[in-house]
Design an enzyme around this catalytic site. Structure first.
Site, PDB file in Angstrom:
ATOM      1  N   LEU A 133      13.570  -4.398   5.311  1.00  0.00           N
ATOM      2  CA  LEU A 133      14.321  -4.740   4.112  1.00  0.00           C
ATOM      3  C   LEU A 133      14.345  -3.563   3.135  1.00  0.00           C
ATOM      4  CD1 LEU A 133      12.968  -8.346   3.494  1.00  0.00           C
ATOM      5  CD2 LEU A 133      15.187  -7.704   4.429  1.00  0.00           C
ATOM      6  N   GLY A 136       9.195   1.497  -0.047  1.00  0.00           N
ATOM      7  CA  GLY A 136       8.846   1.898  -1.402  1.00  0.00           C
ATOM      8  C   GLY A 136       7.591   2.727  -1.415  1.00  0.00           C
ATOM      9  N   GLY A 137       7.112   2.999  -2.598  1.00  0.00           N
ATOM     10  CA  GLY A 137       5.931   3.826  -2.748  1.00  0.00           C
ATOM     11  C   GLY A 137       4.688   3.186  -2.181  1.00  0.00           C
ATOM     12  N   THR A 140       6.238  -0.649   3.395  1.00  0.00           N
ATOM     13  CA  THR A 140       7.506  -1.094   3.970  1.00  0.00           C
ATOM     14  C   THR A 140       7.528  -2.614   4.023  1.00  0.00           C
ATOM     15  OG1 THR A 140       7.569   0.902   5.340  1.00  0.00           O
ATOM     16  CG2 THR A 140       9.045  -0.891   5.953  1.00  0.00           C
ATOM     17  N   LYS A 155       5.014  -7.524   3.787  1.00  0.00           N
ATOM     18  CA  LYS A 155       4.796  -6.190   3.226  1.00  0.00           C
ATOM     19  C   LYS A 155       3.643  -5.494   3.938  1.00  0.00           C
ATOM     20  CE  LYS A 155       4.004  -3.556  -0.963  1.00  0.00           C
ATOM     21  NZ  LYS A 155       3.764  -3.589  -2.416  1.00  0.00           N
ATOM     22  N   ASP A 252       3.451  -1.792 -12.793  1.00  0.00           N
ATOM     23  CA  ASP A 252       4.626  -1.041 -12.333  1.00  0.00           C
ATOM     24  C   ASP A 252       5.900  -1.828 -12.631  1.00  0.00           C
ATOM     25  OD1 ASP A 252       6.012   1.076 -11.238  1.00  0.00           O
ATOM     26  OD2 ASP A 252       5.744   0.441  -9.163  1.00  0.00           O
TER      27      ASP A 252
END
Length: 452
Positions: A133, A136-137, A140, A155, A252
């Protein structure tokens, strides 16, 4: 000297031969005829030789070799299986699996499921690229389909910044029990891997970043829609900050970490940088985390993570909503400009020039000025000077209420939201990653409907 013919029948007792006897000078030879064999033809009769003996011997040796190889491979496979099992057990214990398991068994946690690695491999087709999908930092995210056909977001993190196992487990427990309509739910986790895999509810309609900055020709979101999303996001953060035992700081906050469901309701997500703050204590961070353009300058200086760090980052999101600009934007220049710096400078003069033209209307000047001032308050240099997320949420709610009353008075009408679909249906979105996906989200617009 007279040679004796040993092959004569009368000499058979002294010079036996069960095969073909041949006299030689002073001796004799005894050999089996062609096609026959004997280990000692002089004393043992010759028997017909097996023409396939060599083949049988080779075959027998081959079978033995294959059997030996199979045994070695079986033993190796069993060794690897045991090694993998021990490794899973080690990771499970290392990641606090036993503590979490006992918490679940004692009924302190009844909303969290512990998945096995095999469960999630099957759900994601062995983490196939086609199921990705987004990236990111922090890792995945894959689209997963469980045995009960429930769609989830899986995740797979790259790193895990966890100082203590107990703290990590407690954080998972708190997040799993987080029950707010504007927070993405944590459904479970897999702890038998080196870095825990987290399983979240699947959110289908994309990120707020895409909703604001990539409308793909659809009508831009209305001011009321933007303020509603801002209010819902603020309420979610306020809920986390007011957690009973330990305040949860997101760490964040950004438009890419606010998702929209099928009804365009805001869902705060990605708790990869989140921390539970010690009650009545200060938490210092050894490593600063966050995203450029959203980071609290005070947090950067003193490395002290507080609820006010989230307030600052939310202030940047609020600016994005009313200006239509990204946190680091380009205004015809190669070098990016800071939205915060430019906006705060504009507030000293003409703030209207910074606002998104699609939401600037006659009669909205006061409302937009108040929203801008609220954003400026969130961006205070000192955390103590910033409002709490509860105060921000309440203020946004009051501003929306005032604006709606103004519309009713001016138009004598009832306001409602109409969702207009873009030509292309939205693709699946990343519910957890910091990255962005390219799909065309639906847009919402305000219309006035005259009462019958």
């Amino acid at each position: 000297m007279i040679d004796i013919d040993e092959c004569k029948p009368q000499n058979e007792i002294l010079y036996p031969c069960k095969g073909n006897c041949r006299n030689t000078d002073g001796s004799y030879t005894c050999l089996c005829p062609s096609g026959f064999r004997s280990d000692n033809p002089k004393s043992m009769p010759c028997v017909r030789a097996d023409p396939h003996k060599a083949l049988k011997m080779v075959t027998g040796l081959s079978i033995c070799a294959v059997f030996l190889m199979v045994c070695i491979l079986a033993l190796r496979a069993e060794y690897q299986k045991r090694k993998l099992r021990k490794e899973k057990e080690r990771f499970f214990d290392q990641n606090g699996g036993q503590i979490l398991y006992h918490q679940i068994m004692s009924k302190q946690v009844d909303t969290l499921r512990i998945f096995t690695q095999e469960d999630l491999k099957k759900a994601t087709n062995d983490f196939d690229e086609s199921r990705e999908l987004g990236k990111g930092g922090h890792g995945t995210v894959y689209k997963g389909i469980l045995k009960d056909n429930r769609v989830v977001a899986v995740k797979r993190s790259k790193i895990m910044n966890v100082a203590e196992t107990d703290e990590f487990v407690q954080e998972i427990i708190v997040l799993s029990q987080t029950n707010h309509r504007n927070v993405v739910r944590l459904l479970g986790c897999c702890l038998e891997v080196e870095v825990p895999i987290l399983v979240y509810e699947f959110i289908s309609n994309g990120t707020l970043f895409e909703f604001i900055h990539h409308n793909y020709g659809s009508p831009p979101p209305s001011l009321d829609t933007r303020l509603r999303i801002a209010q819902e996001s603020a309420e979610a953060l306020a809920y986390l900050h007011l957690s009973t035992n330990h305040p949860i700081v997101h760490g964040d906050v950004k438009s890419m970490n606010i998702l929209l469901d099928d009804k365009y309701m805001a869902k705060v997500t990605d708790f990869g940088a989140s921390r539970m703050l010690p009650k009545d204590a200060v938490q210092f961070m050894t490593m600063v985390q966050g995203t450029l353009g959203y980071l609290d300058p005070e947090y950067l200086q003193v490395r002290q993570l507080t609820e006010k760090s989230d307030v600052y980052s939310f202030g940047v999101v609020l600016l994005e909503l009313i200006t239509g600009k990204t946190a680091i934007y380009h205004d015809g220049l190669k070098e990016g400009k800071s939205l915060v710096s430019t906006f705060l400078l504009a507030m000293e003069g003409n703030i209207e020039g910074m606002l998104d033209r699609s939401i600037v209307r006659v009669g909205m000047e006061t409302l937009l000025r108040e929203v801008a001032e609220l954003g400026g308050m969130c961006l205070g240099a000192r955390g103590d000077d910033r409002p709490t997320m509860t105060e921000v949420a309440d203020r946004l709610k009051a501003l929306r209420s005032t604006w709606r009353e103004k519309l009713v008075l001016e138009h004598g009408a009832t306001e409602r939201l109409v969702v207009r679909s873009s030509p292309a249906a939205p693709a699946p979105w990343d519910p957890l990653s910091s990255g962005m996906l390219s799909a065309a989200p639906h847009m919402a617009a305000i219309c006035i409907e005259t009462p019958r």
